[in-house]
Design a protein around this motif. Structure first.
Motif, short mmCIF file in Angstrom:
data_model
loop_
_atom_site.label_atom_id
_atom_site.label_comp_id
_atom_site.label_asym_id
_atom_site.label_seq_id
_atom_site.Cartn_x
_atom_site.Cartn_y
_atom_site.Cartn_z
N UNK A 413 0.84 -1.20 0.00
CA UNK A 413 0.00 0.00 0.00
C UNK A 413 0.88 1.25 0.00
N UNK A 414 1.19 1.73 -1.17
CA UNK A 414 2.03 2.92 -1.27
C UNK A 414 1.31 4.13 -0.68
N UNK A 415 2.03 4.89 0.14
CA UNK A 415 1.40 6.01 0.84
C UNK A 415 0.79 7.02 -0.12
N UNK A 416 1.51 7.32 -1.18
CA UNK A 416 0.99 8.35 -2.10
C UNK A 416 -0.23 7.83 -2.84
N UNK A 417 -0.30 6.54 -3.10
CA UNK A 417 -1.47 5.98 -3.76
C UNK A 417 -2.68 5.98 -2.83
N UNK A 418 -2.45 5.70 -1.56
CA UNK A 418 -3.54 5.77 -0.59
C UNK A 418 -4.08 7.19 -0.50
N UNK A 419 -3.16 8.16 -0.44
CA UNK A 419 -3.61 9.55 -0.35
C UNK A 419 -4.39 9.96 -1.59
N UNK A 420 -3.95 9.52 -2.75
CA UNK A 420 -4.70 9.80 -3.98
C UNK A 420 -6.08 9.15 -3.93
N UNK A 421 -6.13 7.90 -3.48
CA UNK A 421 -7.41 7.20 -3.40
C UNK A 421 -8.38 7.91 -2.46
N UNK A 422 -7.86 8.40 -1.35
CA UNK A 422 -8.71 9.13 -0.40
C UNK A 422 -9.19 10.44 -1.01
N UNK A 423 -8.29 11.18 -1.63
CA UNK A 423 -8.66 12.45 -2.25
C UNK A 423 -9.74 12.25 -3.31
N UNK A 424 -9.57 11.22 -4.14
CA UNK A 424 -10.54 10.96 -5.19
C UNK A 424 -11.86 10.47 -4.60
N UNK A 425 -11.79 9.67 -3.53
CA UNK A 425 -13.01 9.17 -2.91
C UNK A 425 -13.82 10.30 -2.29
N UNK A 426 -13.15 11.25 -1.66
CA UNK A 426 -13.84 12.41 -1.09
C UNK A 426 -14.58 13.17 -2.19
N UNK A 427 -14.00 13.17 -3.40
CA UNK A 427 -14.64 13.83 -4.54
C UNK A 427 -15.69 12.94 -5.22
N UNK A 428 -15.86 11.72 -4.70
CA UNK A 428 -16.91 10.85 -5.22
C UNK A 428 -16.45 9.72 -6.12
N UNK A 429 -15.13 9.59 -6.33
CA UNK A 429 -14.61 8.56 -7.23
C UNK A 429 -13.86 7.51 -6.41
N UNK A 430 -14.43 6.31 -6.29
CA UNK A 430 -13.83 5.24 -5.51
C UNK A 430 -13.05 4.24 -6.36
N UNK A 431 -12.85 4.54 -7.63
CA UNK A 431 -12.26 3.55 -8.53
C UNK A 431 -10.83 3.20 -8.13
N UNK A 432 -10.03 4.17 -7.71
CA UNK A 432 -8.65 3.87 -7.31
C UNK A 432 -8.64 3.03 -6.04
N UNK A 433 -9.50 3.35 -5.10
CA UNK A 433 -9.60 2.55 -3.88
C UNK A 433 -9.91 1.09 -4.22
N UNK A 434 -10.90 0.85 -5.06
CA UNK A 434 -11.26 -0.52 -5.42
C UNK A 434 -10.12 -1.22 -6.15
#
Length: 470
Positions: A413-434
């Motif tokens: 779980x790369x830290x920068x990828x987690x942060x990107x996933x969180x940022x995108x999820x807050x904006x409504x896009x969960x695709x990176x998280x999944x």
């Protein structure tokens, strides 16, 4: 439906507060862990239904559940806190899996409890997604851990430094008993409470021990924790808040707050924004674990022997076993990473030499060890000849590639990828998280379509600090 048992709820009332979660306005299922649900013997159809969602959001109490918040204490960064407890979590109860294993089901972010210490008892989306990603990755790495069964959004906002979407994590574990749970009753001089907790923990985690065997229990926890932290070291994991209330007596990784995985290796690496002096740095984790285990030993003294001098002597002897146990576990982990089935002082020196050269050359921890398999390890070194000088001795030992492939994940779980996933999820896009969750389900496999998740961060992507969700 779920068939609940509630053995913790049958402990004395002073162990917890029974209460319901605070309902939320518009829950929605973000992620259901179907594979884990199957392992637990749960009906995924029910969990995904409206009734299941209501349970996962805390809006309803399923038949047989007895929700409660557990009380415990703990040393936080060395300072004593006499009364902590589940400040934003409720244990619904426990279920028994097809294999007879017991699973606690807990809602994290379910609202305030008597232990919230003026907090709102809620969680926002970021920490929920972080814990889901990291805890499930740890399970795939075969590192003992709590697990994530589900994540739901609440339809409400949570106020931290700004307003964030709220969420609830359904966390499962073989128990939620901590060193701090024992400390709470010890600080109250409640020997009966310690005894009841001891027998519960033995039944749940170490059933081969006799009831009341405090010294045997201490030794078992020491061995389990030595194994756990050696595995943390092997994947470059930094817990970030190794307080005694975050130290699990069953040897599980618990409470993923400001945790992180190292990119460039350095033993003094710290990510947690609240760890100002490196108490819980990567290289300090084994040492601080001994400190935590000493607090457990102190709590158990009245049950180890009626003669306090004898109790202290026995506890100290048990604690001295940690060093050899950890060394053996560390050797097993790192020898495997180098493809060495076993070894002695020469192989230990080889590992330590590599780590020293990695630290001096800003080498990425995961990509260096993975690169030993595919011939790219030297690319991680500022001075590639530093790797070459080391590799000649390693190659002479004829490393086992199959062993290395099983010991070195290609993806973390790369830290920068987690942060990107969180940022995108807050904006409504969960695709990176999944996608991250899917890739990390099989982290040792080559997955070329997802190589971006494997890559180390470039300078502008580096995450220097991680934060608690409270």
């Amino acid at each position: 439906m779920l068939e609940f048992d509630n053995s913790y709820a049958r402990l004395p009332e002073r162990f917890f507060t029974k209460m319901r979660a605070e309902p939320v306005s518009a829950p929605a299922l973000l992620k259901l862990n179907d594979a884990l649900a199957a392992e637990m013997g749960l009906d995924t159809g029910f969990l995904a239904s409206a009734d299941g969602l209501a349970m996962l959001a805390g809006n309803s109490v399923p038949d047989g559940a007895e929700p409660l918040a557990q009380v415990y204490a703990g040393h936080q960064f060395g300072g004593w806190s006499p009364r902590l407890g589940d400040g934003r979590a409720l244990l619904l109860g426990e279920v028994t899996g097809p294999d007879g294993a017991h699973w606690d089901i807990q809602l994290k972010g379910s609202g305030p409890t008597p232990y919230s210490r003026s907090g709102d008892g809620r969680a926002w989306l970021g920490p929920v997604l972080r814990e889901y990603i990291v805890s499930e990755a740890m399970a795939a790495f075969e590192v003992p851990t709590t697990r994530a069964l589900a994540a739901v959004s609440t339809g409400e906002t949570v106020l931290r430094e700004q307003r964030y979407p709220g969420a609830i994590l359904t966390r499962v574990a073989s128990s939620h008993v901590r060193v701090g749970t024992f400390q709470y009753f010890a600080s109250q001089q409640d020997t009966d409470g310690i005894s009841a907790l001891l027998n519960f923990a033995i039944t749940r985690h170490y059933p081969d021990l006799e009831q009341g065997d405090a010294l045997g229990f201490l030794k078992a926890v020491i061995a389990a924790q030595a194994n756990l932290v050696a595995k943390w070291m092997g994947v470059g994991f930094i817990h970030g808040v190794m307080n005694t209330d975050n130290c699990h007596v069953g040897g599980l990784t618990i409470d993923y707050g400001p945790c992180a995985f190292m990119d460039a290796y350095h033993p003094s690496k710290v990510f947690s924004s609240i760890d100002q002096f490196g108490r819980y740095a990567y290289g300090a984790q084994p040492e601080i674990l001994v400190w935590n285990l000493a607090q457990l030993a102190t709590s158990l003294l009245p049950l180890i022997d009626d003669n306090m001098d004898k109790a202290v002597e026995a506890a100290q002897a048990a604690l001295q076993d940690f060093g050899p146990a950890y060394t053996d576990a560390w050797k097993e982990v790192f020898f495997a990473k180098l493809g060495l089935p076993d070894g002695g002082d020469t192989e230990v020196a080889l590992v330590q030499d590599l780590l020293t050269r990695m630290a001096e050359n800003q080498a990425d921890f995961t990509l260096t060890f993975q690169g030993l398999l595919n011939g790219t390890a030297r690319d991680q070194f500022v001075d590639p000849t530093a790797f070459d000088d080391w590799a000649s001795g390693w190659n002479a030992l004829s490393p086992d590639a199959g062993l290395m492939a099983r010991a070195n994940p290609a993806f973390i779980p790369r830290n920068h990828q987690i942060e990107l996933a969180i940022k995108e999820a807050v904006a409504g896009d969960l695709s990176r998280f999944h996608r991250i969750v899917s890739v990390l389900a099989t982290p040792f496999e080559d997955q070329p379509d997802h190589s971006d998740l494997q890559s180390a961060p470039v300078a502008q992507e580096l995450v220097h600090q991680t934060f608690c969700g409270t």
